[in-house]
Design a protein around this motif. Structure first.
Motif: not given
Length: 162
Positions: A17-25
């Protein structure tokens, strides 16, 4: 994304919903090899969304939120329009509950471990049944043991109208 043109057989789908995914995941780092579709809302950080959209193998779909969450029916409709007809969901209790509440799940698979947590911990949240007669029933149930864990798989027999 056109599944056939790109030669991909499967996509990884993320509800965030809030685009919390890490760009480094690892999910993002491997998107060029195994593409990702992220469903998000107006609560997503615009700069992060733009950065993700610029990455190979990443597609971000913004939808108007429903209770500050990704509206699942419109998101699933979008996925179906892209030819994605089967989804294996690995999610938390809230997503699992929402899928059942919105009658979007056809089949359920879960593990039961011989552990008692207690408190306010649930495997499946959502509206739930007010009484046992309203409970979601499963058919064609399979039960297997894996060590001390129990695996249950079944198809939803009655789709509640909540």
């Amino acid at each position: 994304l056109d599944e056939k043109k790109k030669g991909y057989g499967t996509f990884r789908v993320i509800v965030d919903s809030a685009l919390k995914i890490s760009l480094n995941s690892n999910l993002i780092k491997t998107a060029s090899k195994s593409p990702i579709i992220i469903g998000t809302t107006e609560f997503a950080n615009r700069a992060k969304k733009d950065k993700l959209c610029g990455m190979k193998g990443v597609s971000v779909v913004s939808l108007k939120s429903k209770g500050k969450r990704v509206p699942l029916k419109p998101f699933f409709k979008y996925l179906a329009q892209k030819g994605i007809m089967t989804i294996l969901v690995e999610g938390g209790a809230e997503l699992a509950g929402s899928l059942i509440d919105e009658t979007l799940a056809d089949e359920i698979m879960f593990f039961i471990a011989p552990k008692i947590i207690g408190g306010n911990h649930f495997s499946i949240k959502g509206k739930g049944a007010k009484n046992i007669s309203e409970a979601v029933n499963l058919k064609d149930v399979q039960v297997k043991r894996f060590g001390t864990d129990i695996f249950v798989r079944g198809y939803i027999k009655n789709k509640r109208n909540l």
